[in-house]
Design an enzyme around this catalytic site. Structure first.
Site, PDB file in Angstrom:
ATOM      1  N   LYS A 219      -0.776  -4.532  -0.843  1.00 25.27           N
ATOM      2  CA  LYS A 219      -0.815  -3.105  -1.204  1.00 25.27           C
ATOM      3  C   LYS A 219      -1.872  -2.322  -0.452  1.00 25.27           C
ATOM      4  O   LYS A 219      -2.796  -2.886   0.114  1.00 25.27           O
ATOM      5  CB  LYS A 219      -0.967  -2.963  -2.726  1.00 25.27           C
ATOM      6  CG  LYS A 219       0.388  -3.188  -3.409  1.00 25.27           C
ATOM      7  CD  LYS A 219       0.451  -2.731  -4.826  1.00 25.27           C
ATOM      8  CE  LYS A 219       1.890  -2.921  -5.333  1.00 25.27           C
ATOM      9  NZ  LYS A 219       1.947  -2.875  -6.796  1.00 25.27           N
ATOM     10  N   ARG A 253       3.433 -10.840  -8.650  1.00 19.51           N
ATOM     11  CA  ARG A 253       4.512 -10.341  -7.791  1.00 19.51           C
ATOM     12  C   ARG A 253       3.996 -10.322  -6.356  1.00 19.51           C
ATOM     13  O   ARG A 253       3.073  -9.555  -6.048  1.00 19.51           O
ATOM     14  CB  ARG A 253       4.924  -8.939  -8.246  1.00 19.51           C
ATOM     15  CG  ARG A 253       6.093  -8.344  -7.468  1.00 19.51           C
ATOM     16  CD  ARG A 253       6.448  -6.970  -8.017  1.00 19.51           C
ATOM     17  NE  ARG A 253       7.552  -6.367  -7.284  1.00 19.51           N
ATOM     18  CZ  ARG A 253       7.414  -5.738  -6.121  1.00 19.51           C
ATOM     19  NH1 ARG A 253       6.227  -5.598  -5.578  1.00 19.51           N
ATOM     20  NH2 ARG A 253       8.478  -5.240  -5.522  1.00 19.51           N
TER      21      ARG A 253
HETATM   22  C1  8Y4 Z   1       2.617  -2.771   1.007  1.00 14.51           C
HETATM   23  C2  8Y4 Z   1       3.178  -3.692   0.198  1.00 14.51           C
HETATM   24  C3  8Y4 Z   1       2.545  -1.457   0.591  1.00 14.51           C
HETATM   25  C4  8Y4 Z   1       3.687  -3.320  -1.032  1.00 14.51           C
HETATM   26  C5  8Y4 Z   1       3.062  -1.089  -0.610  1.00 14.51           C
HETATM   27  C6  8Y4 Z   1       3.644  -2.008  -1.424  1.00 14.51           C
HETATM   28  C7  8Y4 Z   1       5.080  -3.428  -8.406  1.00 14.51           C
HETATM   29  C8  8Y4 Z   1       6.414  -3.484  -8.820  1.00 14.51           C
HETATM   30  C9  8Y4 Z   1       6.302  -2.627  -6.833  1.00 14.51           C
HETATM   31  C10 8Y4 Z   1       4.070  -3.892  -9.288  1.00 14.51           C
HETATM   32  C11 8Y4 Z   1       5.836  -4.417 -10.834  1.00 14.51           C
HETATM   33  C12 8Y4 Z   1       4.844  -2.258  -3.531  1.00 14.51           C
HETATM   34  C13 8Y4 Z   1       8.612  -2.820  -7.845  1.00 14.51           C
HETATM   35  C14 8Y4 Z   1       5.357  -1.351  -4.571  1.00 14.51           C
HETATM   36  N1  8Y4 Z   1       5.035  -2.895  -7.149  1.00 14.51           N
HETATM   37  N2  8Y4 Z   1       6.796  -3.968 -10.015  1.00 14.51           N
HETATM   38  N3  8Y4 Z   1       7.171  -2.971  -7.819  1.00 14.51           N
HETATM   39  N4  8Y4 Z   1       4.504  -4.372 -10.500  1.00 14.51           N
HETATM   40  N5  8Y4 Z   1       6.160  -4.897 -12.038  1.00 14.51           N
HETATM   41  N6  8Y4 Z   1       4.169  -1.560  -2.604  1.00 14.51           N
HETATM   42  O1  8Y4 Z   1       2.858  -3.851  -9.035  1.00 14.51           O
HETATM   43  O2  8Y4 Z   1       5.031  -3.436  -3.522  1.00 14.51           O
HETATM   44  S1  8Y4 Z   1       6.838  -1.903  -5.355  1.00 14.51           S
END
Ligand code: 8Y4
Length: 279
Positions: A219, A253
């Protein structure tokens, strides 16, 4: 935890592998335009020890375009149908839409991951009817604008109050306590300081009495602290995963299943939260 006939063992830390099928996705290190590629990636994550695979067809990254129900179904259903036949672990559907929840569970998914915590019209009723476990996540604002200037008086207290209220609403609607999971929603309407404070205080969420899911993998808080792009965030993601587990996370996750699994098995060996081999 029973996920429509498939079990999610929460006696040990569970790894939830991320399988994005959005064409604009950048967070999984590749584009999943094809069903074949997505199924292959899901199989690889299962072989690498994923305990559950989270499939999402609507990018929830800040500024992402909204996706119609038909579009979301077109993306996720073929993958769920095929992947559920070739892997043993439960499949989670990452959606806020009751129509997508229903179709996904019918296609072979067994878990609902709702970043909107069943607040959409009809979502709570649908989760009750489908009778599968649900992850309730906190988000401040909406994905398009949530990262503009997130403000809290006390982020930990406010997120905890929100999740407590959502748990109460679910129990009142008739959902069973043993089918609920909570998640503070790292990166969803939070500054770097908010995210770091939430991770530091994660153990306080144990008071709510439900398994805690943490999504920190790759993230942007890592990008902001280290100045690294998404494909250079593995080491930092592992550090955050270990800290989340030490502070009480039951489900992680993640994008990098094999690497996270090693890090967490080692953490469990030290803290002995795992069962002893042979017992
Ligand atoms: C790089 C990698 C930049 C990942 C942004 C991201 C969560 C989630 C997401 C979470 C739950 C993401 C669907 C966002 N994050 N579901 N989902 N908890 N329960 N961003 O933290 O991965 S998507």
């Amino acid at each position: 935890m029973d996920c429509a006939g498939r079990s999610l063992n929460l006696n040990k830390v569970a790894i939830m592998g991320v399988l994005n099928i959005t064409p604009d996705s950048f967070s999984d290190g590749g584009l999943f335009l094809g069903v074949d590629e997505a199924v292959k990636h899901g199989e690889l994550m299962a072989a690498n020890g994923a305990d559950i695979i989270d499939i999402g067809g609507e990018s929830s990254r800040p500024g992402a375009d909204p996706v119609s129900i038909a579009q979301e179904l077109d993306r996720v259903l073929p993958v769920i149908e095929r992947l559920s036949r070739v892997v043993d672990c439960p499949i989670s559907i990452d959606t806020c839409k009751p129509e997508v929840m229903s179709a996904a569970i019918n296609a072979g998914a067994g878990f609902i991951n709702d970043i909107n915590a069943l607040q959409a019209s009809g979502a709570m009723e649908m989760a009750l009817q489908l009778d599968v476990p649900v992850c309730l996540m906190h988000m401040q604002g909406q994905p398009e604008t949530m990262q503009i200037d997130p403000v809290y008086r006390n982020v930990t207290a406010e997120v905890k109050t929100f999740l407590g209220d959502r748990i109460s609403a679910c129990l009142e609607a008739g959902l069973k306590q043993d089918k609920l999971v909570i998640d503070p929603g790292f990166g969803f309407g939070k500054s770097v300081a908010h995210n770091l404070e939430l991770l530091r205080n994660l153990s306080l969420f144990k008071d709510l009495g439900l398994p805690i899911l943490a999504g920190l993998s790759r993230k942007s808080l890592i990008g902001k602290v280290l100045g690294k792009s998404t494909n250079q965030r593995l080491s930092a993601s592992l550090a955050l995963a270990v800290m989340a587990v030490q502070n009480g996370a039951a489900i992680l996750r993640v994008h990098d299943v094999a690497e996270t699994r090693d890090a967490i098995r080692m953490t469990e060996a030290v803290t002995m939260v795992h069962s002893c081999p042979g017992e």
